[in-house]
Design an enzyme around this catalytic site. Sequence first.
Site, PDB file in Angstrom:
ATOM      1  N   TYR A 136       0.854  -1.197   0.000  1.00 36.57           N
ATOM      2  CA  TYR A 136       0.000   0.000   0.000  1.00 36.57           C
ATOM      3  C   TYR A 136       0.888   1.245   0.000  1.00 36.57           C
ATOM      4  O   TYR A 136       0.759   2.123  -0.855  1.00 36.57           O
ATOM      5  CB  TYR A 136      -0.913  -0.038   1.236  1.00 36.57           C
ATOM      6  CG  TYR A 136      -1.616   1.256   1.568  1.00 36.57           C
ATOM      7  CD1 TYR A 136      -2.709   1.689   0.838  1.00 36.57           C
ATOM      8  CD2 TYR A 136      -1.187   2.059   2.642  1.00 36.57           C
ATOM      9  CE1 TYR A 136      -3.365   2.880   1.157  1.00 36.57           C
ATOM     10  CE2 TYR A 136      -1.829   3.235   2.966  1.00 36.57           C
ATOM     11  CZ  TYR A 136      -2.915   3.643   2.224  1.00 36.57           C
ATOM     12  OH  TYR A 136      -3.564   4.817   2.540  1.00 36.57           O
ATOM     13  N   LYS A 140       1.546   4.212  -2.639  1.00 38.37           N
ATOM     14  CA  LYS A 140       1.161   5.590  -2.303  1.00 38.37           C
ATOM     15  C   LYS A 140       2.332   6.529  -2.634  1.00 38.37           C
ATOM     16  O   LYS A 140       2.129   7.654  -3.075  1.00 38.37           O
ATOM     17  CB  LYS A 140       0.772   5.745  -0.825  1.00 38.37           C
ATOM     18  CG  LYS A 140      -0.520   5.067  -0.398  1.00 38.37           C
ATOM     19  CD  LYS A 140      -1.758   5.522  -1.135  1.00 38.37           C
ATOM     20  CE  LYS A 140      -2.384   6.789  -0.639  1.00 38.37           C
ATOM     21  NZ  LYS A 140      -3.650   7.110  -1.350  1.00 38.37           N
TER      22      LYS A 140
HETATM   23  P1  NAD Z   1     -12.360   3.776   1.596  1.00 36.89           P
HETATM   24  O1  NAD Z   1     -11.994   2.353   1.416  1.00 36.89           O
HETATM   25  O2  NAD Z   1     -13.463   4.084   2.544  1.00 36.89           O
HETATM   26  O3  NAD Z   1     -12.683   4.438   0.192  1.00 36.89           O
HETATM   27  C1  NAD Z   1     -11.954   4.134  -0.965  1.00 36.89           C
HETATM   28  C2  NAD Z   1     -12.939   4.060  -2.128  1.00 36.89           C
HETATM   29  O4  NAD Z   1     -12.194   3.776  -3.320  1.00 36.89           O
HETATM   30  C3  NAD Z   1     -13.993   2.956  -1.958  1.00 36.89           C
HETATM   31  O5  NAD Z   1     -15.300   3.500  -2.033  1.00 36.89           O
HETATM   32  C4  NAD Z   1     -13.707   1.999  -3.116  1.00 36.89           C
HETATM   33  O6  NAD Z   1     -14.862   1.403  -3.657  1.00 36.89           O
HETATM   34  C5  NAD Z   1     -13.041   2.930  -4.122  1.00 36.89           C
HETATM   35  N1  NAD Z   1     -12.218   2.190  -5.089  1.00 36.89           N
HETATM   36  C6  NAD Z   1     -11.296   1.240  -4.825  1.00 36.89           C
HETATM   37  N2  NAD Z   1     -10.794   0.760  -5.973  1.00 36.89           N
HETATM   38  C7  NAD Z   1     -11.408   1.426  -6.995  1.00 36.89           C
HETATM   39  C8  NAD Z   1     -11.325   1.353  -8.408  1.00 36.89           C
HETATM   40  N3  NAD Z   1     -10.501   0.490  -9.026  1.00 36.89           N
HETATM   41  N4  NAD Z   1     -12.094   2.189  -9.145  1.00 36.89           N
HETATM   42  C9  NAD Z   1     -12.951   3.051  -8.537  1.00 36.89           C
HETATM   43  N5  NAD Z   1     -13.086   3.147  -7.192  1.00 36.89           N
HETATM   44  C10 NAD Z   1     -12.315   2.351  -6.429  1.00 36.89           C
HETATM   45  O7  NAD Z   1     -10.998   4.521   2.045  1.00 36.89           O
HETATM   46  P2  NAD Z   1     -10.834   5.935   2.786  1.00 36.89           P
HETATM   47  O8  NAD Z   1     -10.484   5.685   4.190  1.00 36.89           O
HETATM   48  O9  NAD Z   1     -11.954   6.836   2.443  1.00 36.89           O
HETATM   49  O10 NAD Z   1      -9.503   6.444   2.074  1.00 36.89           O
HETATM   50  C11 NAD Z   1      -9.535   7.469   1.118  1.00 36.89           C
HETATM   51  C12 NAD Z   1      -8.121   7.910   0.793  1.00 36.89           C
HETATM   52  O11 NAD Z   1      -7.488   8.375   1.978  1.00 36.89           O
HETATM   53  C13 NAD Z   1      -7.220   6.814   0.223  1.00 36.89           C
HETATM   54  O12 NAD Z   1      -6.431   7.362  -0.812  1.00 36.89           O
HETATM   55  C14 NAD Z   1      -6.329   6.425   1.393  1.00 36.89           C
HETATM   56  O13 NAD Z   1      -5.077   5.974   0.928  1.00 36.89           O
HETATM   57  C15 NAD Z   1      -6.226   7.751   2.116  1.00 36.89           C
HETATM   58  N6  NAD Z   1      -5.935   7.633   3.534  1.00 36.89           N
HETATM   59  C16 NAD Z   1      -6.895   7.123   4.390  1.00 36.89           C
HETATM   60  C17 NAD Z   1      -6.621   7.048   5.746  1.00 36.89           C
HETATM   61  C18 NAD Z   1      -7.644   6.520   6.738  1.00 36.89           C
HETATM   62  O14 NAD Z   1      -7.344   6.439   7.942  1.00 36.89           O
HETATM   63  N7  NAD Z   1      -8.865   6.183   6.316  1.00 36.89           N
HETATM   64  C19 NAD Z   1      -5.381   7.475   6.231  1.00 36.89           C
HETATM   65  C20 NAD Z   1      -4.435   7.989   5.338  1.00 36.89           C
HETATM   66  C21 NAD Z   1      -4.731   8.064   3.987  1.00 36.89           C
END
Ligand code: NAD
Length: 237
Positions: A136, A140
């Site tokens: 991951y 990133k």
């Molecule tokens: P999440 O899993 O809730 O949302 C991610 C979304 O991406 C999902 O709805 C999924 O269906 C969609 N997705 C995945 N593969 C796909 C594809 N091939 N085509 C279209 N859609 C696709 O995750 P989140 O927590 O909302 O994370 C959002 C962003 O924030 C990500 O980039 C993650 O790396 C980053 N992030 C999250 C956290 C955290 O604590 N949640 C921390 C740091 C960074």
Amino acid sequence: MKTCLVIGGGGFLGRHIVEKLLEKGYGVHVFDIRRTFEDKQVEFFVGDLCKKEDLLPAMKDVDTVFHCATPSPLSNNKQLFHAVNYHGTKTILEAAQEAGVQRLVLTSSASVVYEGKDIVNGKEDLPYASKPMDYYTETKILQEKLVLDADSEDFFTVAIRPHGIFGPRDPHMLPTTARMAKAGKTKFIIGDGKNTVDFTYVENVVHGHILAAEHLEKDSVVRGKAYNITNDDPIYF
Ligand code: NAD
């Protein structure tokens, strides 16, 4: 008002970005591989971000793209992370430029600079991790580099790096903590018990994204840069 596209807008953070954009009067398109909610104010496109032909209709007449889609960080599927986070982001950049999108805000991650050692008050000038902790994070880093390098005279980019995110509808942190607690796995202390870890309230993360987008102009200093994001005060667990 301008129209924004939220890729991954069906997910935890993405849906919060969607709600704030609507509140501020923006037009909103959502692109996600699954439909997770219905809202008459939103045009929802179901598709795979790895496919340009899926992305292009969602980008029609869009000014700003927020890219916050990812496979679950808990997965250990190297191929999937490379396909979605790296090649998929390349496809998003190509489609955005073809569609005449002006700005792209990437949700990156604070883990891109994590080398396995404590970071206290880390700034954006920390180097990328030479040994990323998992696939991951590896992707990133590649993704963030791609997006920041794509900044140009007619296409502006920025990356926001949260660490953990918490808030309403959190499907990750709180459910995982509850599962661990139920399984009796919260009885162990690693280190002296005074370790801190950074979690940011989801609305603050959203605020950072929209602020960055609204300042992504030709002469802006934010262009092509990554920004850490956190709450004002640390949260102690
Ligand atoms: P999440 O899993 O809730 O949302 C991610 C979304 O991406 C999902 O709805 C999924 O269906 C969609 N997705 C995945 N593969 C796909 C594809 N091939 N085509 C279209 N859609 C696709 O995750 P989140 O927590 O909302 O994370 C959002 C962003 O924030 C990500 O980039 C993650 O790396 C980053 N992030 C999250 C956290 C955290 O604590 N949640 C921390 C740091 C960074």
